[in-house]
Design a protein around this motif. Structure first.
Motif, mmCIF file in Angstrom:
data_model
loop_
_atom_site.group_PDB
_atom_site.id
_atom_site.type_symbol
_atom_site.label_atom_id
_atom_site.label_comp_id
_atom_site.label_asym_id
_atom_site.label_seq_id
_atom_site.Cartn_x
_atom_site.Cartn_y
_atom_site.Cartn_z
ATOM 1 N N UNK A 34 -9.530 8.874 -12.519
ATOM 2 C CA UNK A 34 -8.821 8.007 -11.591
ATOM 3 C C UNK A 34 -7.722 7.254 -12.333
ATOM 4 N N UNK A 35 -6.508 7.383 -11.841
ATOM 5 C CA UNK A 35 -5.360 6.739 -12.458
ATOM 6 C C UNK A 35 -4.962 5.525 -11.641
ATOM 7 N N UNK A 36 -4.723 4.411 -12.317
ATOM 8 C CA UNK A 36 -4.328 3.181 -11.642
ATOM 9 C C UNK A 36 -2.815 3.184 -11.468
ATOM 10 N N UNK A 37 -2.365 2.942 -10.250
ATOM 11 C CA UNK A 37 -0.949 2.953 -9.914
ATOM 12 C C UNK A 37 -0.534 1.617 -9.329
ATOM 13 N N UNK A 38 0.773 1.407 -9.302
ATOM 14 C CA UNK A 38 1.362 0.304 -8.545
ATOM 15 C C UNK A 38 2.173 0.934 -7.417
ATOM 16 N N UNK A 39 1.921 0.497 -6.197
ATOM 17 C CA UNK A 39 2.588 1.055 -5.023
ATOM 18 C C UNK A 39 3.480 -0.026 -4.419
ATOM 19 N N UNK A 40 4.769 0.263 -4.384
ATOM 20 C CA UNK A 40 5.745 -0.671 -3.813
ATOM 21 C C UNK A 40 6.007 -0.269 -2.375
ATOM 22 N N UNK A 41 5.512 -1.085 -1.423
ATOM 23 C CA UNK A 41 5.610 -0.778 -0.003
ATOM 24 C C UNK A 41 6.639 -1.694 0.658
ATOM 25 N N UNK B 198 15.271 1.874 4.079
ATOM 26 C CA UNK B 198 16.474 2.449 3.477
ATOM 27 C C UNK B 198 16.670 1.938 2.054
ATOM 28 N N UNK B 199 16.342 0.670 1.823
ATOM 29 C CA UNK B 199 16.517 0.083 0.491
ATOM 30 C C UNK B 199 15.582 0.742 -0.515
ATOM 31 N N UNK B 200 14.320 0.951 -0.138
ATOM 32 C CA UNK B 200 13.374 1.568 -1.065
ATOM 33 C C UNK B 200 13.690 3.035 -1.296
ATOM 34 N N UNK B 201 14.181 3.726 -0.283
ATOM 35 C CA UNK B 201 14.567 5.128 -0.485
ATOM 36 C C UNK B 201 15.753 5.213 -1.452
ATOM 37 N N UNK B 202 16.705 4.302 -1.323
ATOM 38 C CA UNK B 202 17.839 4.263 -2.244
ATOM 39 C C UNK B 202 17.363 3.963 -3.669
ATOM 40 N N UNK B 203 16.417 3.032 -3.806
ATOM 41 C CA UNK B 203 15.864 2.726 -5.130
ATOM 42 C C UNK B 203 15.175 3.945 -5.725
ATOM 43 N N UNK C 157 7.067 5.457 2.947
ATOM 44 C CA UNK C 157 8.295 4.799 2.450
ATOM 45 C C UNK C 157 7.984 3.939 1.224
ATOM 46 N N UNK C 158 7.121 4.445 0.351
ATOM 47 C CA UNK C 158 6.629 3.675 -0.790
ATOM 48 C C UNK C 158 6.987 4.354 -2.106
ATOM 49 N N UNK C 159 7.143 3.540 -3.143
ATOM 50 C CA UNK C 159 7.478 4.033 -4.479
ATOM 51 C C UNK C 159 6.250 3.890 -5.368
ATOM 52 N N UNK C 160 5.983 4.936 -6.164
ATOM 53 C CA UNK C 160 4.782 4.975 -7.000
ATOM 54 C C UNK C 160 5.157 4.787 -8.475
ATOM 55 N N UNK C 161 4.482 3.840 -9.137
ATOM 56 C CA UNK C 161 4.722 3.543 -10.548
ATOM 57 C C UNK C 161 3.395 3.500 -11.306
#
Length: 456
Positions: A179-186, A194-199, A227-231
């Motif tokens: 199991x990998x721990x992630x940060x999800x930016x929602x 639109x802002x998160x897709x551009x990022x 519409x979330x970014x995974x880090x």
């Protein structure tokens, strides 16, 4: 006593148990063969069989698990396990290449890669196709909320037309070690999609260059459905770290050093300037550098590696010097903005407030000043309007020397000499990041040679 008529006899026999044989030709019709068949013991009952033996359990398939052929012997010719067998065999005939790049990230030749770097992030963001489960909230910004998440916790629900044999892939059913721990930016609203897709597009572009993960929080892709970014999850920020360090007891031995320690501050300064030089070299303006957007990853030793995050205010500049479609700065922290940006944001000013390489340098200078004193240089302001007025003057060192931590940023000491070129009030007099990287070496080297003593 009168005899019963046939009609009366029929009505009486209707209430007899079903197991009783009929006593009259007018009794209800029955099936003696079934009604009188004695029940067989369980061990003597015939087993119900199909054309193919099914397993006791159906395997669970994860979102990113490849389809694998069944490990049971192949069925005879012209025998189908179900009506959907043709569709199953068509799926199983697909050759899945585990080493292939994800959709939208084709293998590029050298000339194509250089062309892409010159064009900037004009392609779809790198897709994220894994499974994860959200946990607690880690932070909140103007456009988004960041959550901690665990990857491979709940696989996808079993599909009814999947092969009935267990997969041979070792990734089935993640264990605690996998199991990998992630940060999800929602996004916090529909306007933020639109802002998160551009990022995500900008991060996809930056990570197409070598060594990106050395300076940025590792990026795993864009979950387009959410519409979330995974880090990678890196929970410690420079802001939290410096504010905690200021609570340490003050002594005459450490009162001239940065709150995080002289050697640690020097390492952070060198790493962050190197990271900003990398961003500018690939044509990226960050636009919102501040202590909260610098995350600290623990290394193998006690040293902390600073990583840039939050590129929602970023934009790119092509190799010809032309900017992509750029919006004015909006959701930023005023005390880290350069004087020219604050002036452009004034209601009476008609200039566009667009972040530049020079404003990035100034913002990083104020951020490193924060790491030295453990607070904003304008912390003495009593009201937000007073803080804004102080920031507009573009003299962060002067205000820092009026605070409680003035001894850490005295004139002529290492911190001032290291940051002086970056904190010039006028953008044209401000050092470019490449020049700043060269200028900082001399004060830090002499400070180290002096044993990191008394502020350098």
């Amino acid at each position: 006593m009168p005899e019963d008529t046939p009609q009366d006899t029929a009505s009486k026999q209707r209430w007899l148990p079903l197991t009783s044989p009929p006593t009259s030709p007018v009794a209800l019709p029955m099936r003696p063969a079934l009604a009188e068949l004695p029940a067989l013991p369980l061990n003597q009952r015939p087993q119900l069989t199909a054309s193919k033996t099914l397993p006791a359990e159906v395997p669970v398939v994860g979102a990113n698990q490849p389809l694998t052929p069944p490990s049971t012997p192949p069925k005879p010719e012209n025998i189908r396990a179900s009506a959907s067998a043709d569709g199953i065999e068509a799926i199983l005939s697909i050759n899945v290449n585990l080493g292939a790049k994800p959709f939208g990230m084709p293998e590029l030749k050298a000339d194509q890669a250089s062309k892409r770097k010159a064009l900037g992030p004009d392609t779809a963001p790198k897709p994220y196709t894994g499974e994860y489960q959200l946990r607690e909230e880690l932070g909140r910004g103007a456009w988004s909320t960041v959550y901690r998440a665990v990857e491979n916790v709940e696989p996808l629900k079993q599909l009814t037309n999947l092969p009935p044999t267990p997969p041979t892939s070792p990734t089935a059913g993640a264990t605690s070690s996998s199991k990998k721990v992630l940060a999800v930016k929602k996004p916090s609203s529909r306007q933020a999609h639109k802002i998160l897709e551009k990022e995500a597009k900008i991060l996809t572009y930056i990570h197409s260059h070598a060594n990106a993960s050395t300076h940025l929080v590792p990026f795993h892709g864009f979950d387009s459905a959410q519409h979330s970014i995974m880090f990678d999850a890196v929970p410690l920020s420079l802001e939290t770290h410096a504010k905690a360090a200021i609570r340490r007891p003050l002594s005459t031995k450490t009162m001239f050093d940065p709150v995080v320690g002289a050697e640690e501050w020097a390492g952070l300064a060198e790493s962050l300037i190197d990271g900003l030089a990398f961003l500018h070299s690939v044509g990226c303006v960050h636009g919102d550098i501040k202590p909260a957007n610098i995350l600290l990853r623990p290394g193998s030793s006690r040293a902390l590696t600073p990583l840039y995050c939050d590129f929602s205010s970023s934009h790119t500049i092509s190799s010809t010097g032309e900017e992509q479609e750029v919006e004015e700065v909006s959701a930023v922290t005023t005390e880290y903005l350069s004087p020219e940006l604050l002036e452009a944001l004034s209601p009476r000013n008609t200039d566009r407030a667009v972040a530049t390489y020079a404003s990035d340098v100034f913002a990083l200078g104020v951020t490193l000043l924060f790491a030295a004193i453990g607070d904003s240089p304008y912390a003495g302001a009593r009201m937000a309007s007073q803080k804004l007025g102080m920031a507009k003057e573009g003299l962060p060192f002067e205000f820092a020397r009026r605070g409680e931590q003035a001894s850490r940023v005295m004139k002529g000491r290492a911190v001032e000499r290291a940051l002086k070129g970056a904190l010039a009030r006028e953008a044209v007099k401000r050092a470019a990041v490449a020049k700043w990287r060269d200028e900082i070496r001399e004060p830090l080297k002499s400070w180290e040679e002096g044993g990191w003593a008394r502020g350098g």
